[in-house]
Design a protein around this motif. Structure first.
Motif: not given
Length: 387
Positions: A312-313, A316-318, A333, A369-370, A375, A378-379, A382
């Motif tokens: 999943q990661a 979505f490149r989480t 990731y 994670f999460g 977060y 990651e933000r 991006r």
């Protein structure tokens, strides 16, 4: 010392975000200088997530360096703005005002006494951190009723000389919560820890706790001084997923751990009592979760959770955090998750390894994670076009 005072006055006059490094502690404070006196400063501080976190008095003689420019400060500027934009849940921050012509240390102590604030103290020639309520202030002595959230049977009263206090934190998020909870914490009774350490009993114990409300703690085999607090979400044949709770009683993301890597499950302890109270207080104040996180995820107990989380990661490149079997931790990731292997692109100092390193899925003992720090990393990646 003159150059440090000049730097502090510059930070105050120009309202610059700074990092303040200490001579005898590894703790670095980030924030805005609000007051400079002959003996110390008041710094309105921010936590790692960019949230106002009360303030700290620092004696001048423990300040080693004032940093005005660095990658860390650039990252903090981004986080402070993100916290504002996303309306993160936060404590009130610094609300007190100080007179630089009077002793700052005694002003903080007097405010703490009158307003029943929980403070954190660091004394000269003492490496311990003390948390407690100031119960008396005199010219040459203060009295502090210590609050030990780990052991209720160890809460002595300390009598201290004010001039020996080098660091004094107040009005931060965790300290504020302790202040709100103080009277109830003092009514709670000490309990002896209840641990399940038998490896054959651990899976059944976790299965009984799955989906239930009580907070428990997991102690990893490799580092038994560390522990995770939270609620058991789901248990599979070889792993457990926990909804984590952070030190302020807020939702702290998820972790998946291999059952074989769990040293103990802590069912009861004084710290768990503390965190249960913090969680209840956060719920009553609607402060239990940051708005960008999701604490309602469900997981399929019939699938391999390590492969599922990595897949999943990768899709979505989480950003996630891995703990490998050799004890190392990596933030980044995954990509190209196959039957046995995957590539992991590590983020270090906000730099992303675009090539990556190959690992076996069986090399991974834990995946976090999460959670809020992931977060924010990651933000930022991006926004800057690196992810």
């Amino acid at each position: 010392m003159n150059s440090i005072v000049n730097d502090l006055n510059r930070a105050l006059a120009q309202q610059l975000l700074v990092n303040v490094y200490q001579t005898n502690q590894e703790v670095v404070y980030t924030g805005y200088v609000t007051t400079v006196s002959d003996t110390g400063i008041i710094l309105a501080t921010y936590d790692d997530y960019g949230l106002p976190d009360g303030a700290v008095f620092l004696a001048l003689d423990v300040i080693d360096e004032v940093e005005f420019s660095s990658d860390d400060l650039d990252n903090m500027v981004f986080r402070i703005q993100t916290a504002k934009d996303e309306a993160f849940v936060k404590a009130g921050g610094l609300t007190l005002h100080f007179d630089e012509r009077r002793d700052l240390r005694r002003q903080v102590l007097s405010h703490a006494w009158v307003d029943h604030l929980v403070v954190m103290l660091v004394m000269a020639n003492d490496e311990h951190f003390y948390e407690g309520l100031v119960t008396a202030v005199a010219a040459d002595q203060i009295t502090v009723q210590l609050l030990n959230k780990f052991d209720y049977s160890d809460q002595p009263e300390l009598k201290l000389k004010p001039d020996d206090i080098q660091v004094l934190e107040f009005q931060g998020q965790e300290l504020t919560l302790q202040g709100i909870a103080a009277t109830r914490l003092q009514r709670l009774k000490h309990v002896e820890p209840v641990n399940v350490e038998d490896q054959e009993q651990i899976p059944d114990t976790l299965q009984q706790l799955a989906g239930k409300d009580p907070l428990v703690a997991l102690v990893p085999e490799q580092d038994q001084d560390l522990f995770f607090v939270g609620r058991i979400n789901v248990v599979t044949d070889d792993a457990v997923i926990m909804n984590l709770v952070d030190m302020t009683g807020q939702f702290g993301g998820y972790t998946v751990m291999r059952l074989a890597e769990i040293h103990a499950v802590v069912i009861e302890s004084d710290y768990l009592q503390t965190m249960r109270l913090f969680s209840l207080l956060n719920r009553s104040r609607q402060h239990q979760i940051q708005p960008v996180l999701n604490d309602e995820r469900l997981f399929d107990p019939t699938v391999d959770q390590f492969t599922a989380r990595l897949t999943q990661a990768a899709t979505f490149r989480t950003i996630i955090r891995l703990k490998l079997h050799d004890g190392s931790n990596q933030l980044g990731y995954p990509s190209q998750v196959g039957g046995e292997r995957f590539i992991f692109h590590e983020v270090e100092d906000n730099q992303l390894d675009q090539v990556g390193q190959v690992y076996r899925i069986t090399d991974v003992d834990e995946i976090a994670f999460g959670y809020l720090d992931a977060y924010l990393v990651e933000r930022q990646l991006r926004v800057e076009g690196d992810l």
